[in-house]
Enzyme design. Structure first.
Site, PDB file in Angstrom:
ATOM      1  N   LEU A  76      47.355  75.211-109.963  1.00 43.69           N
ATOM      2  CA  LEU A  76      46.010  74.690-110.173  1.00 43.69           C
ATOM      3  C   LEU A  76      45.025  75.701-109.610  1.00 43.69           C
ATOM      4  O   LEU A  76      45.043  76.014-108.425  1.00 43.69           O
ATOM      5  CB  LEU A  76      45.840  73.349-109.461  1.00 43.69           C
ATOM      6  CG  LEU A  76      46.832  72.234-109.823  1.00 43.69           C
ATOM      7  CD1 LEU A  76      46.398  70.928-109.175  1.00 43.69           C
ATOM      8  CD2 LEU A  76      46.982  72.079-111.315  1.00 43.69           C
ATOM      9  N   ASN A  77      44.153  76.194-110.488  1.00 44.39           N
ATOM     10  CA  ASN A  77      43.302  77.321-110.102  1.00 44.39           C
ATOM     11  C   ASN A  77      41.879  77.141-110.617  1.00 44.39           C
ATOM     12  O   ASN A  77      41.215  78.098-110.962  1.00 44.39           O
ATOM     13  CB  ASN A  77      43.913  78.620-110.663  1.00 44.39           C
ATOM     14  CG  ASN A  77      43.303  79.860-110.062  1.00 44.39           C
ATOM     15  OD1 ASN A  77      43.293  80.023-108.845  1.00 44.39           O
ATOM     16  ND2 ASN A  77      42.773  80.740-110.907  1.00 44.39           N
ATOM     17  N   GLY A  79      39.296  75.782-108.907  1.00 46.57           N
ATOM     18  CA  GLY A  79      38.278  75.686-107.872  1.00 46.57           C
ATOM     19  C   GLY A  79      37.536  76.985-107.628  1.00 46.57           C
ATOM     20  O   GLY A  79      38.119  78.071-107.655  1.00 46.57           O
ATOM     21  N   HIS A 184      42.493  66.588-110.459  1.00 45.52           N
ATOM     22  CA  HIS A 184      43.669  67.338-110.907  1.00 45.52           C
ATOM     23  C   HIS A 184      44.675  66.481-111.669  1.00 45.52           C
ATOM     24  O   HIS A 184      45.652  66.989-112.192  1.00 45.52           O
ATOM     25  CB  HIS A 184      44.348  68.088-109.756  1.00 45.52           C
ATOM     26  CG  HIS A 184      44.451  67.330-108.471  1.00 45.52           C
ATOM     27  ND1 HIS A 184      45.204  66.192-108.339  1.00 45.52           N
ATOM     28  CD2 HIS A 184      43.908  67.575-107.250  1.00 45.52           C
ATOM     29  CE1 HIS A 184      45.121  65.754-107.084  1.00 45.52           C
ATOM     30  NE2 HIS A 184      44.346  66.567-106.407  1.00 45.52           N
ATOM     31  N   LYS A 361      41.302  75.267 -96.957  1.00 48.23           N
ATOM     32  CA  LYS A 361      40.167  74.473 -97.413  1.00 48.23           C
ATOM     33  C   LYS A 361      38.862  74.892 -96.747  1.00 48.23           C
ATOM     34  O   LYS A 361      37.786  74.616 -97.256  1.00 48.23           O
ATOM     35  CB  LYS A 361      40.419  72.985 -97.136  1.00 48.23           C
ATOM     36  CG  LYS A 361      41.703  72.441 -97.761  1.00 48.23           C
ATOM     37  CD  LYS A 361      41.708  72.609 -99.273  1.00 48.23           C
ATOM     38  CE  LYS A 361      42.968  72.048 -99.905  1.00 48.23           C
ATOM     39  NZ  LYS A 361      43.057  72.349-101.360  1.00 48.23           N
TER      40      LYS A 361
END
Length: 463
Positions: A76-77, A79, A184, A361
């Site tokens: 998952l990319n 952001g 997501h 984060k």
């Protein structure tokens, strides 16, 4: 078709070229909102959950090798790292020695391919904002793409809805703010809508390993692949023990009505149950967002449901402009990919070590990653060198944004391998080779500089 507000939302998505599968999925959640669904999971409806540990699982080398040869990797990319002041893919951040998250992810996979003679395709779920930068950065790896498979697919976008009437918001000053990612949980919708699930099945892949690109501990480990393949489960998630820093985050539980495992996110917890959410003795496990699923089982579940997996709704109330609380309140319709665990009968959890959960984060996390707490081995896997992961708390007024953070560590991160905690209050810049030992707290009422080679040992000292 639904209410006028839904018709406007659907038309807006169609005009923007959003995939029909995504439009139908959004419509499903819109109707839930109209009927007053909040997605809340009250404490009275769940019980704590337990699970086996990977440390106790035996997987022989042949089983592990066979499993990894039939596994595809999705990262998952989407952001941008906006919370750290970035305007490009967060995975482009340097994590040390001139290497970004993307560099290390690519090299981890290339090493595993060579070691296990496995195709191990690597595919990124990008957003419209991260696609160009990501693909440009990956262009240096000529052998990364697997024949017949894409290196990326794009996540969908959905309109933000005015809280007062659920109509899609208009914001001419910045039309991009009219849209948001659908969480997501969109992974499954996007994989179906782009045809990726069918394509992987046609190429002989059986399992998919999914994780966040900002978690370099999430290596597609053949041993975990072997455990999942041998379990026969349609779906599984790697979990870790919660720590005090996880008190405000989601956790796993078991639903009382049907015994299914559920993932309760913070936004799904009623205010009255916040103490239970934070109870680390009751709810001991949280998600790493490292998950595994059987491609055939996922295809069947989506086919039976006409493409709508039916993940629990997350009703996220924000403002149109997240940086301006005076702008109108909106509802962002979201889902979590880990919530798919409750969709599949026979889903499993497996406890893993914190070495598989190293998310970045905040700049606090980034400082630890750039320090000598970890070493990157020849296999490009993070090895924890320090006996413990130090707690880092940098003044958010000074260090929150990556640009300002980098200015304060112009010659690299300090040594934290012997640190227990490191707190900085105020504006402090660090020279080369500074060492932090034990519990260290610095407080500066004006900009200060720590000299190169300094050893910081005392607690409560002034800079």
């Amino acid at each position: 078709m639904g209410s006028p507000a839904l018709k406007r939302a659907r038309a807006k998505m169609a005009d923007a070229g959003v995939d029909e599968v995504a439009i139908d999925t959004f419509s499903h959640y819109f109707r839930l909102l109209e009927h007053g669904e909040t997605g809340m999971v009250p404490e009275a409806t769940i019980d704590p959950v337990d699970m086996p540990s990977l440390a106790d699982v035996e997987v022989d080398d042949a089983t592990a090798a066979e499993a990894i040869r039939h596994t595809a990797v999705v990262k998952l990319n989407g952001g941008l790292g906006t919370s750290m002041g970035m305007d490009r893919a967060k995975s482009l951040l340097c994590v040390g020695r001139g290497r970004s998250f993307l560099d290390i992810i690519a090299r981890q996979v290339l090493h595993l391919r060579e070691t296990h003679d496995a195709p191990l395709p690597l595919i990124f779920m990008n957003s419209f904002r991260t696609s160009a930068d990501t693909m440009a950065a990956l262009a240096r790896y000529d052998d990364l793409a697997v024949d017949g498979l894409p290196l990326e697919f794009l996540q969908n976008k959905v309109p933000k809805l005015l809280e007062k009437d659920l109509s899609p918001v208009g914001w001419p000053a910045d039309p991009d703010l009219e849209w948001c990612p659908p969480g997501h949980g969109d992974l499954y919708t996007a994989m179906r809508g782009t045809g990726l699930i069918d394509l992987l099945l046609e190429r002989g892949y059986r399992h998919v390993f999914v994780s966040n690109s900002d978690n370099l501990g999430a290596v597609p480990d053949p041993r975990v692949a072997g455990w999942f393949a041998g379990s026969g489960a349609p779906f599984a998630i790697e979990a870790v023990r919660r720590t005090p820093s996880d008190r405000k985050g989601g956790h796993f539980a078991r639903r009382r009505t049907d015994g299914r495992i559920v993932l309760r996110e913070t936004a799904q917890t009623p205010d009255a149950d916040r103490d239970a959410l934070a109870d680390l003795d009751r709810h001991r496990f949280c998600s790493t967002n490292n998950l595994w699923f059987d491609l055939g089982a996922m295809k069947q579940a989506l086919d039976v449901r006409q493409g709508i997996l039916g993940l629990p709704l997350i009703r996220n109330v924000k403002t149109v402009d997240p940086g301006d609380p005076s702008t109108p309140k909106v509802i962002q319709v979201e889902t979590a990919m880990g919530a798919a665990i409750e969709v599949f009968e026979g889903s499993q959890l497996i406890e893993v070590g914190r070495d598989r959960f190293v998310p970045v984060k905040t700049t606090n996390d980034l400082l630890v990653l750039r320090s000598d707490v970890y070493a990157v081995g020849a296999d490009f896997v993070l090895d924890q060198v320090a006996s413990e992961i130090p707690f880092v708390d940098l003044d958010t007024d000074v260090y929150r944004l990556v640009g300002e953070f980098d200015k304060r560590f112009p010659e690299g991160a300090p040594s934290l391998v012997r640190a227990s905690s490191f707190r900085v209050d105020g504006d402090v810049t660090f020279g080369r080779g500074v060492q932090v030992v034990g519990d260290v707290e610095l407080s500066a009422t004006r900009p200060e500089r720590i000299d190169a080679g300094a050893v910081l040992e005392s607690t409560g000292s002034d800079a």
